[in-house]
Design an enzyme around this catalytic site. Structure first.
Site, short mmCIF file in Angstrom:
data_model
loop_
_atom_site.label_atom_id
_atom_site.label_comp_id
_atom_site.label_asym_id
_atom_site.label_seq_id
_atom_site.Cartn_x
_atom_site.Cartn_y
_atom_site.Cartn_z
N GLU A 96 0.83 -1.20 0.00
CA GLU A 96 0.00 0.00 0.00
C GLU A 96 0.87 1.26 0.00
O GLU A 96 1.92 1.28 0.61
CB GLU A 96 -0.92 0.00 1.24
CG GLU A 96 -1.74 -1.28 1.39
CD GLU A 96 -2.42 -1.42 2.74
OE1 GLU A 96 -2.73 -0.39 3.36
OE2 GLU A 96 -2.66 -2.56 3.17
N GLU A 143 -10.11 5.35 2.69
CA GLU A 143 -10.45 4.53 3.85
C GLU A 143 -10.44 5.42 5.09
O GLU A 143 -9.58 6.30 5.24
CB GLU A 143 -9.43 3.40 4.02
CG GLU A 143 -9.64 2.54 5.25
CD GLU A 143 -8.53 1.51 5.44
OE1 GLU A 143 -8.52 0.85 6.50
OE2 GLU A 143 -7.67 1.39 4.55
#
Length: 467
Positions: free
Chosen positions: A271, A382
């Site tokens: 990520e 997120e």
């Protein structure tokens, strides 16, 4: 003769002529002496613990606040551990436990903060250490010990060099400071950084959660994704905002996920993107970050360079440092371009920022499924919703505005691409979009010649339509 006089006479050297009286006097004197001794000892103990409590009072207040929060959280394993500090049985042991915790913190700091050849003080309060590249935390890993960073790999075909130069996007470089060649800039971890975490072992890690689950530990998403093929990388331009985060235990981020494995205990992810995380960094600046795990966020992996894993090769970009400028509502838009791809020759996963600037790589041996390829790529936002006071959080995703507000108001990903089996950058095929809670955070996709595949996403969190 009074009782008081009789008891004092033996202590003044006057002999007792009767055995029974003398025996009674000695016994009584012994009892008084024992009682006085106990009183003095109790006084010393009270004084000692009062001194210790006064000395550790700042730590106690932080510890109490942390314990109270954890009592209200949904994590039973953390709850059972932390509430031990609140039981009456353990009250007198807390100074020793606090000392042991501080000792563990300092040991961890010595492990991750490496010796530097130059130190830079950033305007935002960060301390940037210029560490020799072969002494960075990655080389504590047994598989890397004694080695040096690898040479640059072959870029994917179809990759262009247009993008942002790194010198203009991080606060620590605003005054012209740089790290020497042969070193890497590392944001120094401080004691207070670790104290904000639940524990030393939890510091620098994400809470365990799963893909787009509407109730998974409060993690909520608005993402575009592709799946069903073999993927060897991804690229996108992401505009940067400074969303408001309601409390220290929540975060808001925008990133690219490279994913393989099932969404159980064997999940592998790579990520990279930007995030606002008061718990991790102690402020509300958007920061450039990386992350990895090979067991679904359980024991492996970490943010940035907070464990042995990611190997940094760049001397001008500090992972975890604040990004500046950021986008403004109805004003200028600032985006960063990120490319993650698998080196066809050595199999390592490389990260590139902006216009051809290599940041570093994740060695292939860190992973199980990602040693071969990715089975899914995600792009998007997120947040952590801790449901403060029983309501949905007001933590913002992206700009804090819904997708329908469009350019200069909503957050976006543009020029969304993947790397195929032949190391070619191609438009993301069959890009789908999904939001866990569209009344809180939503997403809308599209495509045109200027932006290729793109989407707008984000939202304010708590609002009349968001329960």
């Amino acid at each position: 003769m009074g009782g008081e006089f009789v008891l004092r006479k033996p202590r003044n050297g006057i002999k007792c002529r009767r055995f029974d009286r003398c025996n009674t006097m000695r016994q009584t004197e012994t009892e008084l002496f024992s009682e006085e001794t106990r009183e003095r000892r109790r006084g010393r103990r009270r004084s000692f613990f009062l001194d210790m409590i006064i000395f550790f009072r700042p730590c106690f207040s932080n510890f109490l606040f942390l314990s109270l929060f954890i009592l209200s959280s949904s994590s039973s394993s953390v709850l059972s551990t932390e509430t031990e500090y609140l039981s009456p049985r353990n009250q007198t042991l807390r100074p020793l436990e606090e000392l042991n915790k501080l000792k563990a913190i300092n040991q961890h700091l010595r492990k991750i903060n490496k010796p530097s050849v130059k130190t830079i003080h950033s305007p935002d309060g960060d301390i940037i250490d210029c560490v020799l590249s072969h002494q960075q935390p990655a080389f504590d890993h047994p598989r890397l010990r004694g080695q040096k960073p690898l040479d640059p790999p072959e870029r994917p075909s179809g990759h262009n060099s247009r993008g942002l130069r790194p010198k203009s996007f991080q606060l620590w470089r605003m005054e012209g400071e740089t790290c020497p060649e042969g070193t890497v800039p590392i944001r120094r971890t401080k004691q207070e950084d670790i104290l904000r975490a639940n524990s030393v072992s939890a510091f620098g890690k994400k809470l365990r959660h799963f893909r787009r689950d509407t109730s998974s530990n409060g993690h909520e998403h608005a993402v575009g994704y592709v799946s069903g093929e073999k993927y060897f990388g991804a690229k996108a331009s992401i505009n940067v905002w400074a969303p408001q985060v309601q409390n220290q235990y929540e975060f808001s981020l925008s990133q690219i996920w490279i994913i393989s494995g099932s969404f159980g205990n064997d999940l592998n992810t790579i990520e990279a993107g930007w995030q606002v995380s008061p718990e991790l960094y102690g402020d509300n600046y958007p920061r450039f970050f990386t992350y990895w795990t090979n067991d679904a966020y359980q024991a492996t992996g970490c943010y940035n360079l907070l464990c042995s894993g990611f190997v940094q090769t760049n001397s001008q970009i500090a992972i975890g440092a604040a990004i500046s400028p950021s986008s403004s509502f109805k004003g200028g838009q600032f985006d960063i371009t990120l490319l993650i791809w698998k080196d066809p020759k050595h199999g390592n996963w490389w990260l590139e920022f902006g216009s051809g600037i290599l940041v570093g790589y994740w060695p292939s041996f860190l992973f199980t499924h990602l040693r071969e390829h990715a089975s899914m790529v995600q792009y998007g936002g997120e947040v952590v919703n801790s449901s403060p006071f029983g309501a949905h959080t007001s933590t913002q995703m992206g700009s804090g505005h819904f997708a329908e507000d469009g350019f200069t108001k909503a957050s976006y990903f543009r020029n969304i691409q993947v790397v195929d089996w032949d190391n070619n950058l191609v438009p993301s095929p069959n890009l789908r979009v999904l939001a866990d809670h569209p009344n809180c955070y939503d997403i809308q996709g599209g495509s045109n010649k200027a932006w290729g595949n793109y989407f707008y996403y984000g939202g304010p969190g708590k609002n009349p339509k968001c329960p």
